[in-house]
Write an enzyme that holds these catalytic residues in place. Structure first.
Site, PDB file in Angstrom:
ATOM      1  N   GLU A 179       0.821  -1.193   0.001  1.00  0.00           N
ATOM      2  CA  GLU A 179      -0.107  -0.031  -0.073  1.00  0.00           C
ATOM      3  C   GLU A 179       0.844   1.314  -0.119  1.00  0.00           C
ATOM      4  OE1 GLU A 179      -2.760  -0.377   3.486  1.00  0.00           O
ATOM      5  OE2 GLU A 179      -3.709  -2.153   2.415  1.00  0.00           O
ATOM      6  N   GLU A 284      -5.798 -11.212  -1.454  1.00  0.00           N
ATOM      7  CA  GLU A 284      -6.895 -10.778  -0.451  1.00  0.00           C
ATOM      8  C   GLU A 284      -8.195 -10.808  -0.561  1.00  0.00           C
ATOM      9  OE1 GLU A 284      -5.372  -7.515   2.314  1.00  0.00           O
ATOM     10  OE2 GLU A 284      -3.109  -8.028   1.865  1.00  0.00           O
TER      11      GLU A 284
HETATM   12  C1  XIL Z   1      -5.859  -6.866   8.257  1.00  0.00           C
HETATM   13  C2  XIL Z   1      -5.909  -7.936   9.445  1.00  0.00           C
HETATM   14  O1  XIL Z   1      -6.797  -8.991   8.541  1.00  0.00           O
HETATM   15  C3  XIL Z   1      -6.774  -7.483  10.542  1.00  0.00           C
HETATM   16  O2  XIL Z   1      -6.891  -8.934  11.464  1.00  0.00           O
HETATM   17  C4  XIL Z   1      -6.138  -6.389  11.112  1.00  0.00           C
HETATM   18  O3  XIL Z   1      -6.674  -6.003  12.414  1.00  0.00           O
HETATM   19  C5  XIL Z   1      -5.955  -5.320  10.279  1.00  0.00           C
HETATM   20  O4  XIL Z   1      -5.342  -5.845   8.950  1.00  0.00           O
HETATM   21  N1  XIL Z   1      -4.754  -5.075   3.602  1.00  0.00           N
HETATM   22  C6  XIL Z   1      -3.836  -5.766   4.121  1.00  0.00           C
HETATM   23  C7  XIL Z   1      -3.884  -6.536   5.215  1.00  0.00           C
HETATM   24  O5  XIL Z   1      -2.679  -5.826   3.471  1.00  0.00           O
HETATM   25  O6  XIL Z   1      -2.706  -6.758   6.094  1.00  0.00           O
HETATM   26  C8  XIL Z   1      -4.982  -6.256   6.239  1.00  0.00           C
HETATM   27  O7  XIL Z   1      -5.149  -7.292   7.297  1.00  0.00           O
HETATM   28  C9  XIL Z   1      -6.413  -5.983   5.375  1.00  0.00           C
HETATM   29  C10 XIL Z   1      -6.081  -4.961   4.444  1.00  0.00           C
END
Ligand code: XIL
Length: 385
Positions: A179, A284
């Site tokens: 990001e 994701e």
């Molecule tokens: C999220 C996790 O799933 C949560 O448990 C945590 O509280 C916050 O982060 N983008 C990403 C991930 O790259 O690392 C994030 O994961 C979701 C958004």
């Protein structure tokens, strides 16, 4: 480093070779072993995601410690049965693994890797550099003001090198930088950028490559279907290639909803990154079914933002299944370009989307329900094969 664009055939060849390593090496034996262990008749009778998509891409899921610390649990059984790639959700994040300058917390990461190896999974480390989930004081330590760019650069280098080196040859893919691009297509104005300028991104990739030359290195981000973010990513890739910065692929996070994104835009991004010769990973994936909230806003809980707390109406569940079907139809179309598709979690009860961006809601974004049973969306996806 090889950054030259690959032809479609070369890509396919590379992909088949790397899949062979994970899928064909004892995959059957492993499945039988897992079935014997879990005693699951369901698994024996049905096809699993990992097998259904074995000619398309790796099927991954994000897991948290509940899975790998409780082997033999129902959730661990589902993971072992359905998936062949694993991403750790939080334990490689800086605040967890490296909470103070001298303190490293390896226990969970070690357990994750051991669990993955036991089940012969393809393993993804996530993420090495991000703006969130950082330890207090990494940037602004009132006791030690005046951190120079040189000190921060050294800290970043040590952080990356130490982690990647520890799991050299065992973690197959790293989300090196997460990001770094903002919604408007400029660099995200985070602490790293403010202190070090955009050079921290290229340096991070170089350090990761030095620490494990065999690991695949990804840039990972959300909303990469957005034209501005897509263009900035392509610009970054071209710059990396001209400077000899090692990068192997792009992780398109894939946090989606019932009505967004336009899948044509997703396909445009898959094509754009592939044209640059990079692997594409959907890193994701999940589909939020709740009322949307503008990016960057975090409203307090209100019941009108949480319409399905007593259960998901059948028609919404059907919409969700249709949406997953459409998404996977797009992904299958691009199977030659896509190396891996990873769901951001296994079952709805454990999804971060129950608490983000509004805390305390009841969401239904994944393929398994709160009882760890396959949902309509699961059936819709697997029936595509
Ligand atoms: C999220 C996790 O799933 C949560 O448990 C945590 O509280 C916050 O982060 N983008 C990403 C991930 O790259 O690392 C994030 O994961 C979701 C958004």
């Amino acid at each position: 480093m090889n950054c030259s664009p690959l032809t479609a055939n070369e890509r396919l060849e590379k992909k088949i070779l790397s899949r062979r390593r994970f899928l064909k090496s004892g995959g059957l034996l492993l499945t039988v072993g897992v079935l014997l262990r879990t005693g699951s008749v369901f698994a024996a009778a049905e096809r699993q995601l990992r097998d259904a998509f074995q000619d398309d891409f790796l099927m991954g899921t994000m897991i948290d410690p509940v899975v790998y610390l409780r082997e033999g649990s129902e959730l661990a059984g589902v993971v072992a049965r359905e998936f062949n790639s694993l991403t750790a959700g939080n334990i490689f994040k800086w605040d967890h693994i490296h909470p103070t300058e001298k303190h490293w917390n390896w226990a969970h990461a070690d357990a994750f890797v051991e669990f993955g190896e036991k089940y012969r999974m393809h393993l993804v480390g996530h993420p090495l550099v991000w703006h969130a989930q950082l330890p207090i004081g990494l940037f602004d330590n009132p006791a030690k003001p005046g951190q120079t760019p040189a000190i921060l650069t050294e800290k970043l280098q040590q952080h990356i090198t130490r982690i990647v080196d520890r799991y050299r040859g065992r973690i197959h893919v790293w989300d090196v930088v997460n990001e770094a691009i903002a919604e408007d297509g400029n660099w995200y104005d985070n602490h790293w950028y403010q202190k070090l300028g955009p050079g921290y991104i290229a340096s991070s990739f170089r350090w990761a490559r030095e620490a494990d030359p065999a690991a695949k290195l990804l840039y990972n981000d959300f909303n990469l279907w957005d034209e501005r973010k897509r263009n900035k990513t392509v610009e970054m890739i071209k710059f990396f290639k001209s400077e000899g910065v090692p990068i192997d692929g792009i992780g398109i996070q894939g946090h989606m909803g019932l009505n967004y994104p336009d899948l044509k835009e997703l396909e445009n991004s898959i094509e754009a990154f592939s044209r640059e010769g990079l692997e594409v990973h959907i890193s994701e994936l999940e589909v939020d079914v709740l009322p949307t909230v503008p990016i960057g806003e975090f409203p307090q809980y209100r019941s009108e933002l949480d319409p399905y707390k007593d259960g998901l109406p059948k028609e919404v569940d059907q919409k969700l299944a249709q949406r997953y079907k459409d998404i996977f139809s797009s992904l299958i179309k691009y199977r030659d370009n896509i190396q891996r598709v990873t769901l951001w979690g296994v079952s709805d009860d454990r999804s971060w989307k129950n608490d983000f961006p509004v805390p305390g809601r009841t969401n239904y974004p994944l393929l398994f329900d709160r009882n760890r049973q396959p949902k309509r969306a699961y059936d819709a996806v697997i029936k595509l094969k």
